[in-house]
Design an enzyme around this catalytic site. Sequence first.
Site, PDB file in Angstrom:
ATOM      1  N   HIS A   1       1.890   4.245  -3.072  1.00 20.72           N
ATOM      2  CA  HIS A   1       1.913   5.707  -2.934  1.00 20.72           C
ATOM      3  C   HIS A   1       3.256   6.260  -3.399  1.00 20.72           C
ATOM      4  CE1 HIS A   1      -1.890   6.320  -0.963  1.00 20.72           C
ATOM      5  NE2 HIS A   1      -1.580   5.620   0.114  1.00 20.72           N
TER       6      HIS A   1
ATOM      7  N   HIS B   1       0.840  -1.205   0.000  1.00 24.29           N
ATOM      8  CA  HIS B   1       0.000   0.000   0.000  1.00 24.29           C
ATOM      9  C   HIS B   1       0.874   1.255   0.000  1.00 24.29           C
ATOM     10  CE1 HIS B   1      -3.648   2.336   1.518  1.00 24.29           C
ATOM     11  NE2 HIS B   1      -2.643   3.163   1.797  1.00 24.29           N
ATOM     12  N   GLU B   2       1.835   1.290   0.924  1.00 22.66           N
ATOM     13  CA  GLU B   2       2.709   2.464   1.026  1.00 22.66           C
ATOM     14  C   GLU B   2       3.652   2.553  -0.172  1.00 22.66           C
ATOM     15  OE1 GLU B   2       1.834   4.424   3.132  1.00 22.66           O
ATOM     16  OE2 GLU B   2       0.829   3.238   4.658  1.00 22.66           O
TER      17      GLU B   2
END
Length: 264
Positions: free
Chosen positions: A61, A57-58
């Site tokens: 980004h 997820h990170e």
Amino acid sequence: MTTVSRTSEQRISPVFLGIAAVTAVTGWAVWTGFGSSPGLAIFLFVTSAWVISLCLHEYAHARTALHGGDITVGAKGYLSLNPLAYTHALLSIVLPVLFVIMGGIGLPGGAVFIERGRIRGRWRHSLISAAGPLTNVAFAVVCTAPFWLDALDGVPAAFRYALAFLALLQVTAAILNFLPVPGLDGYGVIEPWLSHKARRQMEPLAPFGLLLVFAVLWIPEVNAAFFGAVDAVLSGLGISDLDTYCGLNLYRFWQEGSNVCVTP
């Protein structure tokens, strides 16, 4: 030298590789029924797989920000998938894991610092914010593939339940993250399209957005609507309430009656 430096910045962290190894070994243990009870193996498998999804997820980004113009994300360690490199490891890893253990809900993470001043174009800003929860969506699709492909023949019951519970975590994380609340990715998607005045008014709420969401979820009607939406998504992906119930039940192996779903 620059090429070598950039390569090292994007090299996968040994910490992440270690977590992936734990996921693989415990996944094998769940599949084969290794040990006297599947509970501990399911706990370790789901928890480590959940941490992997948080890292991805990170990473999503950061990777999207890199292509959008923020070349500093590599030096910050965000491209190495190392969970210890995040600005707030507590928010991104520790709290989400604790919420899974205590409540069986996928708490949104979100602690990579993007230098937004380097990003040009509203669409790029929106895409950077959307990239994280879209990763949870993709993870949920992968976890539920055996269900919606009707390919469960030969899949052990314990492994099926573990996948169902892991999918539940991904769906709840995606829905919560896409809420247009300051501090969450959903607000980050729409923020570039708001007026300067509106952004200034919303800015003080960002540190408390997640707390506000969980406070609202305590309202019975809101809670029922939220989990109704989660159940509808999972049902559309072929996962029944029994699958997720048994997954959560086995995950909490330390509780009395946690083996109620164990099959011979």
